[in-house]
Design an enzyme around this catalytic site. Structure first.
Site, mmCIF file in Angstrom:
data_model
loop_
_atom_site.group_PDB
_atom_site.id
_atom_site.type_symbol
_atom_site.label_atom_id
_atom_site.label_comp_id
_atom_site.label_asym_id
_atom_site.label_seq_id
_atom_site.Cartn_x
_atom_site.Cartn_y
_atom_site.Cartn_z
ATOM 1 N N ASN A 1 -31.154 -11.010 -40.335
ATOM 2 C CA ASN A 1 -32.407 -10.289 -40.580
ATOM 3 C C ASN A 1 -32.704 -9.387 -39.380
ATOM 4 O OD1 ASN A 1 -35.192 -9.681 -40.539
ATOM 5 N ND2 ASN A 1 -35.597 -11.327 -41.988
ATOM 6 N N ASP B 1 -35.318 -7.260 -39.015
ATOM 7 C CA ASP B 1 -36.706 -6.798 -38.931
ATOM 8 C C ASP B 1 -37.194 -6.641 -37.489
ATOM 9 O OD1 ASP B 1 -36.712 -7.041 -41.658
ATOM 10 O OD2 ASP B 1 -37.955 -8.842 -41.709
ATOM 11 N N HIS B 2 -36.771 -7.585 -36.642
ATOM 12 C CA HIS B 2 -37.345 -7.584 -35.289
ATOM 13 C C HIS B 2 -36.817 -6.451 -34.424
ATOM 14 C CE1 HIS B 2 -39.812 -11.001 -35.988
ATOM 15 N NE2 HIS B 2 -38.796 -11.575 -36.602
ATOM 16 N N ARG C 1 -43.038 1.219 -29.561
ATOM 17 C CA ARG C 1 -43.134 2.462 -28.803
ATOM 18 C C ARG C 1 -43.252 3.691 -29.679
ATOM 19 N NH1 ARG C 1 -41.190 3.349 -23.208
ATOM 20 N NH2 ARG C 1 -42.573 1.917 -22.161
ATOM 21 N N HIS D 1 -36.984 -6.888 -44.528
ATOM 22 C CA HIS D 1 -38.241 -7.149 -45.235
ATOM 23 C C HIS D 1 -39.129 -5.914 -45.106
ATOM 24 C CE1 HIS D 1 -41.933 -10.080 -45.613
ATOM 25 N NE2 HIS D 1 -41.952 -9.127 -46.508
ATOM 26 N N ARG E 1 -42.446 -4.754 -45.481
ATOM 27 C CA ARG E 1 -43.783 -5.325 -45.674
ATOM 28 C C ARG E 1 -44.724 -4.260 -46.206
ATOM 29 N NH1 ARG E 1 -44.323 -10.621 -42.763
ATOM 30 N NH2 ARG E 1 -46.374 -10.510 -43.701
ATOM 31 N N ARG F 1 -45.060 -2.892 -41.080
ATOM 32 C CA ARG F 1 -45.227 -3.190 -39.652
ATOM 33 C C ARG F 1 -43.902 -3.172 -38.887
ATOM 34 N NH1 ARG F 1 -47.177 -9.420 -40.102
ATOM 35 N NH2 ARG F 1 -48.468 -8.414 -41.665
ATOM 36 N N HIS F 2 -42.790 -3.387 -39.592
ATOM 37 C CA HIS F 2 -41.499 -3.253 -38.876
ATOM 38 C C HIS F 2 -40.568 -2.319 -39.657
ATOM 39 C CE1 HIS F 2 -40.801 -6.789 -41.384
ATOM 40 N NE2 HIS F 2 -41.435 -7.606 -40.574
ATOM 41 N N GLU G 1 -35.993 -8.149 -48.829
ATOM 42 C CA GLU G 1 -37.142 -9.067 -48.939
ATOM 43 C C GLU G 1 -38.391 -8.263 -49.197
ATOM 44 O OE1 GLU G 1 -37.966 -11.599 -45.674
ATOM 45 O OE2 GLU G 1 -36.011 -12.524 -45.758
ATOM 46 N N THR H 1 -47.733 -21.564 -50.712
ATOM 47 C CA THR H 1 -48.094 -22.985 -50.753
ATOM 48 C C THR H 1 -48.464 -23.415 -49.342
ATOM 49 O OG1 THR H 1 -45.815 -23.623 -50.317
ATOM 50 C CG2 THR H 1 -46.447 -23.407 -52.623
ATOM 51 N N THR H 2 -48.970 -24.654 -49.213
ATOM 52 C CA THR H 2 -49.346 -25.117 -47.866
ATOM 53 C C THR H 2 -48.137 -25.136 -46.937
ATOM 54 O OG1 THR H 2 -49.189 -27.333 -48.777
ATOM 55 C CG2 THR H 2 -51.398 -26.496 -48.412
ATOM 56 N N GLU I 1 -34.394 -19.609 -51.894
ATOM 57 C CA GLU I 1 -34.184 -19.759 -50.456
ATOM 58 C C GLU I 1 -35.177 -20.798 -49.973
ATOM 59 O OE1 GLU I 1 -33.440 -16.292 -48.101
ATOM 60 O OE2 GLU I 1 -34.373 -17.198 -46.335
ATOM 61 N N HIS J 1 -35.535 -19.406 -42.085
ATOM 62 C CA HIS J 1 -36.786 -19.264 -41.348
ATOM 63 C C HIS J 1 -36.781 -20.201 -40.141
ATOM 64 C CE1 HIS J 1 -40.710 -17.365 -40.992
ATOM 65 N NE2 HIS J 1 -40.990 -18.427 -40.275
ATOM 66 N N GLY J 2 -36.802 -19.568 -38.976
ATOM 67 C CA GLY J 2 -36.939 -20.309 -37.727
ATOM 68 C C GLY J 2 -35.666 -20.950 -37.208
ATOM 69 N N GLY K 1 -33.048 -14.403 -38.346
ATOM 70 C CA GLY K 1 -33.427 -13.162 -37.698
ATOM 71 C C GLY K 1 -33.973 -13.330 -36.298
ATOM 72 N N HIS K 2 -35.168 -13.877 -36.189
ATOM 73 C CA HIS K 2 -35.904 -13.836 -34.928
ATOM 74 C C HIS K 2 -35.104 -14.405 -33.766
ATOM 75 C CE1 HIS K 2 -38.964 -15.275 -32.006
ATOM 76 N NE2 HIS K 2 -39.412 -14.056 -32.213
HETATM 77 N N1 PXP Z 1 -35.779 -15.935 -44.857
HETATM 78 C C1 PXP Z 1 -36.929 -15.355 -45.243
HETATM 79 C C2 PXP Z 1 -37.293 -15.387 -46.687
HETATM 80 C C3 PXP Z 1 -37.754 -14.711 -44.310
HETATM 81 O O1 PXP Z 1 -38.894 -14.119 -44.709
HETATM 82 C C4 PXP Z 1 -37.331 -14.649 -42.968
HETATM 83 C C5 PXP Z 1 -38.140 -13.902 -41.962
HETATM 84 O O2 PXP Z 1 -39.335 -14.463 -41.760
HETATM 85 C C6 PXP Z 1 -36.151 -15.282 -42.615
HETATM 86 C C7 PXP Z 1 -35.393 -15.922 -43.574
HETATM 87 C C8 PXP Z 1 -35.655 -15.277 -41.211
HETATM 88 O O3 PXP Z 1 -36.511 -16.032 -40.414
HETATM 89 P P1 PXP Z 1 -36.356 -15.971 -38.842
HETATM 90 O O4 PXP Z 1 -36.627 -14.564 -38.441
HETATM 91 O O5 PXP Z 1 -37.375 -16.951 -38.363
HETATM 92 O O6 PXP Z 1 -34.945 -16.383 -38.530
#
Ligand code: PXP
Length: 250
Positions: free
Chosen positions: A12, A14-15, A23, A48, A50, A54-55, A75, A105-106, A156, A199-200, A221-222
């Site tokens: 990913n 995005d970052h 900048r 993604h 959005r 934003r990115h 995404e 969801t929560t 996913e 995610h994460g 990604g992050h």
């Molecule tokens: N999968 C989905 C559906 C996401 O929206 C994201 C980004 O938030 C990721 C995976 C990648 O997550 P991360 O950037 O925390 O690795």
């Protein structure tokens, strides 16, 4: 293990766009990052778009579609605007994610069960256009059944709760999250859904998830973009690829 057992890595980017937009201007270029990711062993690129841009911005999607050899996983929120963009580009995959609090969801995944009728209508034209539709959901049987019912081919699983618990040192909670991810990966696979996760994820948390045989793809990604500050994007991705392959017994 056969080639079918190999786990795909979606990177990913995005970052990279977040950094560029801090900048203004064109640097660093997320398309250049995507090409480097391809060279480092990424099997797909995730971006993604959005609603507030934003990115990633619309021009990035145009450029990615033109430049990539590997499939683009687009995404997006389940809005009319995003559906029109997806139908124009026809990316390999579309992953529907929640953007607003009331859509999730929560646990943070898309609330498919609550929005089932609308999502069924929403998914159909995307599938007809040839996109593989994935839904980003929590490890929850009702959400998985709803995903199947609306016509998604892929889910996913949201690994954020598992990764957060690990980072906070809450190992009992982490192990409980992992257990429900394991169980729900099997449940979804049994329904005929292709299972992805993300995610994460980090070097510390990827191995147990990568070892689930039902999981076919991880989207990360992050952590990778952060780690690239220290070791460069190619080496950061190569190390993730290596850990995934080891987890898979390759
Ligand atoms: N999968 C989905 C559906 C996401 O929206 C994201 C980004 O938030 C990721 C995976 C990648 O997550 P991360 O950037 O925390 O690795």
């Amino acid at each position: 293990m056969s080639e079918a057992g190999k786990l795909r890595l979606g990177v990913n980017i995005d970052h990279v766009a977040t950094l560029r937009n801090a900048r203004g201007g064109a640097y660093p270029d997320p398309v250049r990052a995507a090409k480097l990711a391809e060279d480092a062993g990424a099997d797909g690129i995730t971006a993604h778009l959005r609603e507030d841009r934003r990115h990633i911005v619309d021009a990035d999607i145009d450029a990615l579609m033109a430049a990539l050899r590997v499939p683009l996983n687009f995404e997006m929120a389940a809005t009319e605007e995003m559906q029109a963009i997806a139908l124009r580009h026809k990316p390999h995959a579309v992953c529907l994610v929640p953007e607003k609090r009331e859509e999730r969801t929560t646990e943070g995944g898309l609330d498919v069960a609550r929005d089932q009728a609308r999502l069924a209508d929403y998914v159909a034209p995307l599938r007809e256009a040839g996109c593989r539709v994935s839904l980003f959901i929590a490890a929850d049987a009702a959400q998985i059944e709803a995903a199947k019912a609306v016509g998604a081919e892929v889910i996913e699983l949201h690994t954020g709760g598992y990764c957060d618990a690990h980072a906070e040192g809450q190992f009992d909670a982490r192990d409980a999250e992992l257990e429900s991810l394991r169980e729900m990966a099997g449940f979804a696979h049994g329904l005929g859904l292709e299972v992805h996760a993300g995610h994460g994820l980090t070097y510390d948390t990827v191995t147990p998830i990568a070892a689930f045989p039902e999981v076919m793809e991880l989207n990360i990604g992050h952590f990778l973009i952060g780690e690239s500050v220290f070791r460069g994007l190619g080496p950061a991705i190569s190390e993730m690829r290596r850990l995934m392959d080891v987890a898979r017994g390759l």
